[in-house]
Design a protein around this motif. Structure first.
Motif, mmCIF file in Angstrom:
data_model
loop_
_atom_site.group_PDB
_atom_site.id
_atom_site.type_symbol
_atom_site.label_atom_id
_atom_site.label_comp_id
_atom_site.label_asym_id
_atom_site.label_seq_id
_atom_site.Cartn_x
_atom_site.Cartn_y
_atom_site.Cartn_z
ATOM 1 N N ALA A 232 -12.319 5.978 -31.212
ATOM 2 C CA ALA A 232 -11.853 5.598 -32.544
ATOM 3 C C ALA A 232 -11.503 4.128 -32.643
ATOM 4 N N CYS A 233 -10.915 3.559 -31.590
ATOM 5 C CA CYS A 233 -10.540 2.150 -31.615
ATOM 6 C C CYS A 233 -10.413 1.636 -30.187
ATOM 7 N N PHE A 234 -10.385 0.326 -30.056
ATOM 8 C CA PHE A 234 -10.432 -0.349 -28.769
ATOM 9 C C PHE A 234 -9.231 -1.280 -28.666
ATOM 10 N N VAL A 235 -8.251 -0.928 -27.812
ATOM 11 C CA VAL A 235 -7.134 -1.833 -27.514
ATOM 12 C C VAL A 235 -7.634 -2.771 -26.423
ATOM 13 N N SER A 236 -7.837 -4.043 -26.773
ATOM 14 C CA SER A 236 -8.595 -4.936 -25.903
ATOM 15 C C SER A 236 -7.917 -6.286 -25.707
ATOM 16 N N HIS A 237 -8.185 -6.893 -24.536
ATOM 17 C CA HIS A 237 -7.752 -8.258 -24.266
ATOM 18 C C HIS A 237 -8.600 -9.273 -25.020
ATOM 19 N N CYS A 238 -9.709 -8.826 -25.576
ATOM 20 C CA CYS A 238 -10.613 -9.666 -26.370
ATOM 21 C C CYS A 238 -11.386 -10.689 -25.551
ATOM 22 N N GLY A 239 -11.715 -10.353 -24.306
ATOM 23 C CA GLY A 239 -12.710 -11.154 -23.619
ATOM 24 C C GLY A 239 -14.012 -11.068 -24.405
ATOM 25 N N TRP A 240 -14.848 -12.118 -24.344
ATOM 26 C CA TRP A 240 -16.016 -12.157 -25.231
ATOM 27 C C TRP A 240 -17.006 -11.031 -24.957
ATOM 28 N N ASN A 241 -17.255 -10.696 -23.692
ATOM 29 C CA ASN A 241 -18.173 -9.593 -23.405
ATOM 30 C C ASN A 241 -17.667 -8.293 -24.017
ATOM 31 N N THR A 243 -15.646 -8.031 -26.509
ATOM 32 C CA THR A 243 -15.699 -8.182 -27.968
ATOM 33 C C THR A 243 -17.102 -7.877 -28.490
ATOM 34 N N MET A 244 -18.112 -8.441 -27.838
ATOM 35 C CA MET A 244 -19.493 -8.180 -28.270
ATOM 36 C C MET A 244 -19.862 -6.706 -28.092
ATOM 37 N N GLU A 245 -19.384 -6.078 -27.024
ATOM 38 C CA GLU A 245 -19.682 -4.659 -26.810
ATOM 39 C C GLU A 245 -19.034 -3.808 -27.901
ATOM 40 N N GLY A 246 -17.802 -4.157 -28.274
ATOM 41 C CA GLY A 246 -17.150 -3.428 -29.345
ATOM 42 C C GLY A 246 -17.851 -3.628 -30.678
ATOM 43 N N VAL A 247 -18.254 -4.873 -30.965
ATOM 44 C CA VAL A 247 -18.958 -5.187 -32.215
ATOM 45 C C VAL A 247 -20.258 -4.405 -32.297
ATOM 46 N N ARG A 248 -21.023 -4.419 -31.213
ATOM 47 C CA ARG A 248 -22.326 -3.750 -31.217
ATOM 48 C C ARG A 248 -22.207 -2.250 -31.474
ATOM 49 N N ASN A 249 -21.059 -1.680 -31.178
ATOM 50 C CA ASN A 249 -20.868 -0.239 -31.373
ATOM 51 C C ASN A 249 -19.986 0.103 -32.569
ATOM 52 N N GLY A 250 -19.628 -0.916 -33.346
ATOM 53 C CA GLY A 250 -18.877 -0.657 -34.576
ATOM 54 C C GLY A 250 -17.478 -0.118 -34.363
ATOM 55 N N VAL A 251 -16.846 -0.509 -33.251
ATOM 56 C CA VAL A 251 -15.519 0.007 -32.920
ATOM 57 C C VAL A 251 -14.434 -0.949 -33.428
ATOM 58 N N PRO A 252 -13.475 -0.473 -34.230
ATOM 59 C CA PRO A 252 -12.357 -1.316 -34.653
ATOM 60 C C PRO A 252 -11.489 -1.731 -33.467
ATOM 61 N N PHE A 253 -10.888 -2.906 -33.562
ATOM 62 C CA PHE A 253 -10.106 -3.459 -32.466
ATOM 63 C C PHE A 253 -8.609 -3.472 -32.757
ATOM 64 N N LEU A 254 -7.836 -3.295 -31.688
ATOM 65 C CA LEU A 254 -6.436 -3.705 -31.684
ATOM 66 C C LEU A 254 -6.345 -4.775 -30.599
#
Length: 342
Positions: A232-241, A243-254
């Protein structure tokens, strides 16, 4: 990197530079001299003024205390060697025949308008079926996908902070109890070195309490996890890789950035793409369990964030198909390297 570029140039060997962070991060690196001249930073990389700046229209805004070479406290990392290398980026960039990066045109419109010679060829991934082996930091726990298979669609909170972030025991416990408080299924990646000094007894007791709700692993196949219907969502440190993986899969970020370019990536997510939110630490620097629970619920329940994430996913996937912009850029890259020197 510098000696390799210089030797290659002397031997008339074409050099291609692959930039693994965002194009916006590279743009900032290439403008260090300008930032020094304008008095935003000094020649050691420290912030001279505490303010937010934007390098160009369409690019993410960034605090001067959150530069890509700084840690979470605003202190330059690896002083003085790292910043000295950063200050040489203009020269290094000029030695490369072409610079390619793991991004795509629509993700960083402002950065590519400022530096149109940078070729985005992403978002990069191993293969469409996610079956080809890729490099990984630690052995992957194969239970993850099977565990996700047993969960409802868009129900799981996926938590991962990459290969370098370190949490102290107090912050670890707040994060753990925040996930417990949220009451949602969660998959949490905890490296063996993630929290030095953490009580093993405390962690064992926590695992027992959440055994029916969450799973903790030391590493996982993140591309497979983010592509899974249950996330449902990705609690992430926001490293670029990531970030791109989350974007490509349409996952909302925290977003929960740790250091360096991760704060810039957070700005993309929360302010440019608007595909997620960010946690807010207290005055003591700690993100409380109540804060985490609240933000998880807001991200999961925000239909507009989900829709923007879906739309950005669609755009990112078009870029790597057929005549998509990233495919065309990759063809340009191959052509540039195959041309004869004049």
């Amino acid at each position: 990197m510098s000696p390799c570029f210089e030797v290659a140039r002397k031997l008339s060997i074409r050099v291609a530079s692959f930039w693994t962070a965002s194009a916006a991060c590279l743009a900032i690196m290439l403008n260090v001299s300008k930032l020094i001249e304008e008095g935003l930073i000094n020649d050691k990389g420290w912030a001279e003024r505490d303010e937010t700046f934007q390098l160009a229209p369409g690019m993410p805004a960034l605090q001067t205390s959150r530069m890509p070479w700084m840690d979470g406290t605003g202190t330059p990392v690896g002083q003085p060697a790292l910043f000295e290398l950063v200050a040489r980026f203009v020269k290094l960039n000029s030695l490369a025949r072409v610079v390619v990066c793991n991004s795509f045109d629509e993700a960083e419109v402002g950065a590519f308008k400022l530096y149109p010679d940078i070729l985005p060829v992403g978002p990069l991934f191993a293969d469409r079926e996610l079956k080809k082996p890729v490099g990984h930091f630690l052995p992957e726990d194969e239970r993850c996908v099977k565990w996700l298979d047993a969960r409802p669609d868009q129900s799981v909170v996926y938590v991962a902070f990459g290969s370098m972030a370190i949490f102290d025991p107090r912050q670890f416990e707040e994060l753990a109890e925040g996930l417990e408080l949220a009451g949602r299924p969660f998959l949490w990646v905890v490296r063996p070195d993630f929290t030095p000094g953490l009580s093993k007894a405390w962690l064992a007791e926590f695992r027992q309490r959440v055994a029916g709700t969450g799973i903790i692993v030391s590493w996982c196949s993140q591309q497979q996890v983010l592509a899974h219907r249950a996330v449902a969502c990705f609690v992430s440190h926001c490293g670029w890789n990531s970030t791109m993986e989350g974007v490509r899969n349409g996952v909302p970020f925290l977003c929960w950035p740790y250091f360096c370019d991760q704060f810039l990536d957070r700005s993309y997510v929360t302010s440019v793409w608007r595909t997620g939110l960010a946690v807010s630490p207290g005055a003591d620097g700690i993100v409380t369990k109540e804060e985490l629970r609240s933000k998880v619920e807001k991200v999961r329940g925000d239909g507009d964030i989900k829709e923007r994430a879906r739309l950005l996913m669609d755009v990112s996937r078009r870029c790597i198909r057929g005549s998509g912009s990233s495919c065309e850029n990759f063809s340009k890259f191959v052509t540039l390297l195959s041309e004869r020197e004049r």
